[in-house]
Write a protein that holds these residues in place. Structure first.
Motif, short mmCIF file in Angstrom:
data_model
loop_
_atom_site.label_atom_id
_atom_site.label_comp_id
_atom_site.label_asym_id
_atom_site.label_seq_id
_atom_site.Cartn_x
_atom_site.Cartn_y
_atom_site.Cartn_z
N THR A 68 0.87 -1.29 0.06
CA THR A 68 -0.02 -0.11 0.01
C THR A 68 1.01 1.29 -0.12
O THR A 68 2.14 1.24 0.28
CB THR A 68 -1.01 0.31 1.15
OG1 THR A 68 -0.05 0.27 2.46
CG2 THR A 68 -1.79 -1.25 1.51
N GLY A 69 0.21 2.46 -0.21
CA GLY A 69 1.02 3.48 -0.02
C GLY A 69 1.86 3.71 1.19
O GLY A 69 3.03 4.22 1.21
N LEU A 70 1.01 3.37 2.24
CA LEU A 70 1.76 3.77 3.55
C LEU A 70 2.78 2.63 3.67
O LEU A 70 3.63 2.84 4.21
CB LEU A 70 0.54 3.37 4.57
CG LEU A 70 1.23 3.38 6.04
CD1 LEU A 70 1.68 4.65 6.62
CD2 LEU A 70 -0.24 3.02 7.14
N GLY A 71 2.63 1.51 3.12
CA GLY A 71 3.62 0.41 3.23
C GLY A 71 5.14 0.69 2.55
O GLY A 71 5.84 0.53 3.15
N LEU A 72 4.54 1.29 1.61
CA LEU A 72 5.81 1.67 0.83
C LEU A 72 6.68 2.86 1.42
O LEU A 72 8.06 2.86 1.44
CB LEU A 72 5.49 2.10 -0.61
CG LEU A 72 4.98 0.97 -1.49
CD1 LEU A 72 4.54 1.49 -2.81
CD2 LEU A 72 5.89 -0.11 -2.04
N ARG A 73 5.88 3.67 2.09
CA ARG A 73 6.47 4.78 3.04
C ARG A 73 7.34 4.08 4.19
O ARG A 73 8.51 5.08 4.44
CB ARG A 73 5.54 5.75 3.40
CG ARG A 73 5.06 6.80 2.42
CD ARG A 73 3.77 7.30 2.89
NE ARG A 73 3.98 8.49 3.67
CZ ARG A 73 3.09 8.99 4.32
NH1 ARG A 73 1.78 8.54 4.36
NH2 ARG A 73 3.17 9.90 5.31
N VAL A 74 6.81 3.21 4.53
CA VAL A 74 7.39 2.88 5.95
C VAL A 74 8.25 1.55 5.76
O VAL A 74 9.20 1.31 6.84
CB VAL A 74 6.42 2.34 6.97
CG1 VAL A 74 5.42 3.83 7.45
CG2 VAL A 74 5.45 1.17 6.85
N LYS A 75 8.53 0.95 4.73
CA LYS A 75 8.97 -0.46 4.62
C LYS A 75 10.49 -0.27 5.10
O LYS A 75 10.94 -0.76 5.91
CB LYS A 75 8.99 -0.98 3.40
CG LYS A 75 9.71 -2.41 3.31
CD LYS A 75 9.35 -3.00 2.06
CE LYS A 75 10.12 -4.45 1.77
NZ LYS A 75 10.89 -4.89 2.97
N GLU A 76 11.27 0.90 4.59
CA GLU A 76 12.76 0.79 4.70
C GLU A 76 13.01 1.21 6.20
O GLU A 76 14.10 0.84 6.68
CB GLU A 76 13.22 2.07 3.67
CG GLU A 76 14.33 1.77 3.03
CD GLU A 76 14.66 2.97 2.03
OE1 GLU A 76 15.82 3.60 2.68
OE2 GLU A 76 14.18 2.74 1.05
#
Ligand code: ADP
Length: 189
Positions: free
Chosen positions: A44-52
């Motif tokens: 998700t958009g949020l997932g992509l923001r927090v993964k790293e």
């Protein structure tokens, strides 16, 4: 409502105890770590923001975390109460949670702190790494998570101690014995 915070370092057994408590007291278990992992898994958009950030062992910024948590609470208006697991992890998160609950006429009833030594944490997480597949369970990332815990998260305890809400529990021992100790606290509220 009954609103509990399960507090403790990585690998202290918060998730394990939350699963037992949610059944017994019919509460909704909210693990911000699980929610973030769901988002990264589903890209998700949020997932992509927090993964790293997550993979490095650092904390996700407060603004993102608080918004996600509040939305989850708002989406579940009918529940008997919440078990917050992995949240709040900073004092600003704790303040935001208090303000948010207060606006709903609610409050935190108890903060249960699971005490586990650093040595035990390292041994539990290294055993878990083999099955969890979590990039942040490797030994170097774990050190970063512990650093975040001791630098930022531990300050949540004096915040709630000043409200007289903290109960400390020995987090080493049989899961069922630890559960009994927690239930005694809850039943005494
Ligand atoms: P742990 O096994 O360390 O208790 P969690 O599953 O609770 O781990 O959280 C995993 C990661 O998710 C954290 O290292 C952090 O990057 C992010 N995270 C979870 N909850 C929060 C929070 N309340 N504030 C900031 N970051 C969080």
């Amino acid at each position: 409502m009954l609103n509990l915070i399960l507090f403790g370092p990585p690998g202290s057994g918060k998730g394990t105890q939350a699963l037992l408590l949610k059944e017994k007291y019919n509460l909704l278990h909210i693990s911000t770590g699980d929610m973030f992992r769901m988002h990264t898994k589903n890209n998700t958009g949020l997932g992509l923001r927090v993964k790293e950030i997550m993979d490095s062992g650092e904390l996700v910024p407060d603004s993102i975390t608080i918004e996600m948590l509040e939305e989850e609470v708002r989406n579940n208006p009918q529940v008997r109460g919440f078990i917050f697991d992995g949240f709040p992890r900073t004092v600003p998160q704790a303040q935001a949670l208090d303000t948010f609950l207060e606006a709903k006429g609610e409050k935190i009833d108890a903060v249960i702190q699971l005490n586990v030594s650093e040595e035990e944490i390292k041994s539990r997480i290294s055993a878990r790494e083999k099955i969890s597949g979590r990039p942040d369970d490797d030994a170097v990332k774990l050190l970063k998570r512990l650093e975040e815990y001791f630098n930022k998260t531990i300050h949540v305890i004096p915040y709630y101690t000043s409200q007289d809400k903290v109960s400390k529990i020995d987090g080493i021992g049989e899961i069922s014995d630890i559960n009994i100790s927690i239930c005694e606290i809850i039943d005494g509220i």
